[in-house]
Design a protein around this motif. Structure first.
Motif, short mmCIF file in Angstrom:
data_model
loop_
_atom_site.label_atom_id
_atom_site.label_comp_id
_atom_site.label_asym_id
_atom_site.label_seq_id
_atom_site.Cartn_x
_atom_site.Cartn_y
_atom_site.Cartn_z
N ARG A 14 0.88 -1.17 0.00
CA ARG A 14 0.00 0.00 0.00
C ARG A 14 0.92 1.22 0.00
NH1 ARG A 14 -0.93 -3.57 3.56
NH2 ARG A 14 -0.24 -2.38 5.37
N TRP A 15 0.66 2.16 -0.88
CA TRP A 15 1.54 3.31 -1.04
C TRP A 15 1.00 4.49 -0.25
CZ3 TRP A 15 5.84 1.70 -3.03
CH2 TRP A 15 5.80 0.56 -3.83
N ASP A 16 1.85 5.12 0.55
CA ASP A 16 1.41 6.29 1.31
C ASP A 16 2.01 7.58 0.75
OD1 ASP A 16 4.03 6.47 2.22
OD2 ASP A 16 3.51 6.26 4.34
N GLY A 17 2.59 7.51 -0.43
CA GLY A 17 3.18 8.69 -1.07
C GLY A 17 4.69 8.76 -0.89
N ARG A 18 5.22 8.10 0.15
CA ARG A 18 6.67 8.13 0.40
C ARG A 18 7.27 6.74 0.46
NH1 ARG A 18 7.62 9.60 5.54
NH2 ARG A 18 5.52 9.03 6.07
N ARG A 19 6.42 5.76 0.77
CA ARG A 19 6.93 4.40 0.96
C ARG A 19 5.83 3.39 0.70
NH1 ARG A 19 6.85 4.26 7.56
NH2 ARG A 19 4.67 4.86 7.68
N ALA A 20 6.25 2.14 0.53
CA ALA A 20 5.30 1.03 0.37
C ALA A 20 5.18 0.34 1.71
CB ALA A 20 5.80 0.05 -0.68
N LEU A 21 3.97 0.17 2.16
CA LEU A 21 3.70 -0.55 3.40
C LEU A 21 3.26 -1.96 3.04
CD1 LEU A 21 1.60 2.32 4.99
CD2 LEU A 21 3.98 1.77 5.49
N PHE A 22 3.81 -2.95 3.73
CA PHE A 22 3.48 -4.34 3.45
C PHE A 22 3.67 -5.14 4.72
CE2 PHE A 22 7.94 -3.81 2.68
CZ PHE A 22 8.55 -4.99 3.06
N GLU A 23 3.29 -6.40 4.70
CA GLU A 23 3.45 -7.27 5.85
C GLU A 23 4.18 -8.53 5.44
OE1 GLU A 23 -0.62 -7.98 6.97
OE2 GLU A 23 -0.53 -6.41 8.49
N ILE A 24 4.91 -9.08 6.40
CA ILE A 24 5.51 -10.39 6.22
C ILE A 24 5.09 -11.25 7.41
CG2 ILE A 24 7.49 -9.61 4.88
CD1 ILE A 24 9.20 -9.95 7.46
N GLU A 25 5.22 -12.54 7.24
CA GLU A 25 5.01 -13.47 8.34
C GLU A 25 6.30 -14.23 8.54
OE1 GLU A 25 2.48 -17.43 9.25
OE2 GLU A 25 1.37 -15.75 8.41
N HIS A 26 6.73 -14.30 9.79
CA HIS A 26 7.96 -15.01 10.11
C HIS A 26 7.73 -15.75 11.42
CE1 HIS A 26 12.21 -15.90 10.15
NE2 HIS A 26 12.26 -15.51 11.41
N GLU A 27 7.96 -17.05 11.40
CA GLU A 27 7.79 -17.92 12.57
C GLU A 27 6.43 -17.71 13.24
OE1 GLU A 27 11.24 -17.43 15.06
OE2 GLU A 27 12.48 -18.59 13.67
N GLY A 28 5.40 -17.64 12.39
CA GLY A 28 4.02 -17.55 12.88
C GLY A 28 3.59 -16.17 13.34
N GLN A 29 4.44 -15.17 13.24
CA GLN A 29 4.10 -13.81 13.66
C GLN A 29 4.02 -12.91 12.43
OE1 GLN A 29 3.48 -12.70 16.76
NE2 GLN A 29 3.94 -14.64 17.77
N ILE A 35 9.03 -0.01 2.87
CA ILE A 35 10.24 0.22 2.09
C ILE A 35 10.14 1.61 1.48
CG2 ILE A 35 9.30 -1.00 0.07
CD1 ILE A 35 12.26 -1.76 -0.60
N SER A 36 11.18 2.39 1.66
CA SER A 36 11.17 3.77 1.14
C SER A 36 11.27 3.74 -0.38
CB SER A 36 12.34 4.56 1.72
OG SER A 36 13.57 4.10 1.19
N SER A 37 10.82 4.82 -0.99
CA SER A 37 10.91 4.90 -2.45
C SER A 37 12.38 4.90 -2.87
CB SER A 37 10.19 6.13 -2.99
OG SER A 37 10.71 7.31 -2.44
N GLY A 38 13.27 5.49 -2.05
CA GLY A 38 14.70 5.47 -2.36
C GLY A 38 15.27 4.06 -2.36
N ALA A 39 14.85 3.24 -1.39
CA ALA A 39 15.31 1.85 -1.35
C ALA A 39 14.79 1.08 -2.56
CB ALA A 39 14.85 1.18 -0.06
N LEU A 40 13.55 1.34 -2.93
CA LEU A 40 12.99 0.67 -4.10
C LEU A 40 13.72 1.10 -5.37
CD1 LEU A 40 10.91 -1.38 -4.90
CD2 LEU A 40 9.22 0.44 -5.06
N GLN A 41 14.12 2.36 -5.42
CA GLN A 41 14.91 2.83 -6.55
C GLN A 41 16.25 2.11 -6.61
OE1 GLN A 41 14.92 7.03 -5.80
NE2 GLN A 41 13.12 7.40 -7.07
N GLU A 42 16.90 1.94 -5.45
CA GLU A 42 18.17 1.22 -5.40
C GLU A 42 18.01 -0.21 -5.91
OE1 GLU A 42 21.35 2.08 -4.52
OE2 GLU A 42 20.69 4.16 -4.36
#
Length: 114
Positions: A14-29, A35-42
């Motif tokens: 989900r984009w908030d204008g500056r970054r993408a918000l997302f979820e991960i699941e790791h070990e049941g949590q 991720i910032s737009s700059g990181a995505l550009q990299e």
């Protein structure tokens, strides 16, 4: 096939204008991540792109984004809460994984057995 401790992202970004918000699941949590737009550009190797292109670049780098998020999660001090953020510096200098860089084999250099 996914490992029992790690599953793919639970939600589309989900984009908030500056970054993408997302979820991960790791070990049941579930963990909220961004991720910032700059990181995505990299990750994409593209310095300028339209907001409409962001979902495509996120999808193309999805595996690397999740790997970085899990590495940051594992390096995070226990008890820290909040959104786990991936910045451009995390792409250039990823968080430590298994062993410190000083302990890793450098190609062409023999390791002494002391």
């Amino acid at each position: 096939m996914t490992s029992p401790t790690h599953t793919p992202a639970l939600a589309h970004p989900r984009w908030d204008g500056r970054r993408a918000l997302f979820e991960i699941e790791h070990e049941g949590q579930r963990y909220s991540c961004a991720i910032s737009s700059g990181a995505l550009q990299e990750l994409s190797g593209t310095r300028h792109f339209k907001p409409a292109d962001l979902p495509r670049y996120f999808a193309e780098a999805h595996g690397r984004i999740e790997a970085i998020a899990v590495a940051k999660l594992l390096a995070r001090k226990s008890g820290l809460l909040g959104v786990l953020s991936i910045w451009a510096d995390d792409i250039d200098d990823p968080p430590p994984t298994s062993s410190p860089v000083a302990m890793q084999q450098i190609p062409g250099v023999a390791r002494s057995s002391s």
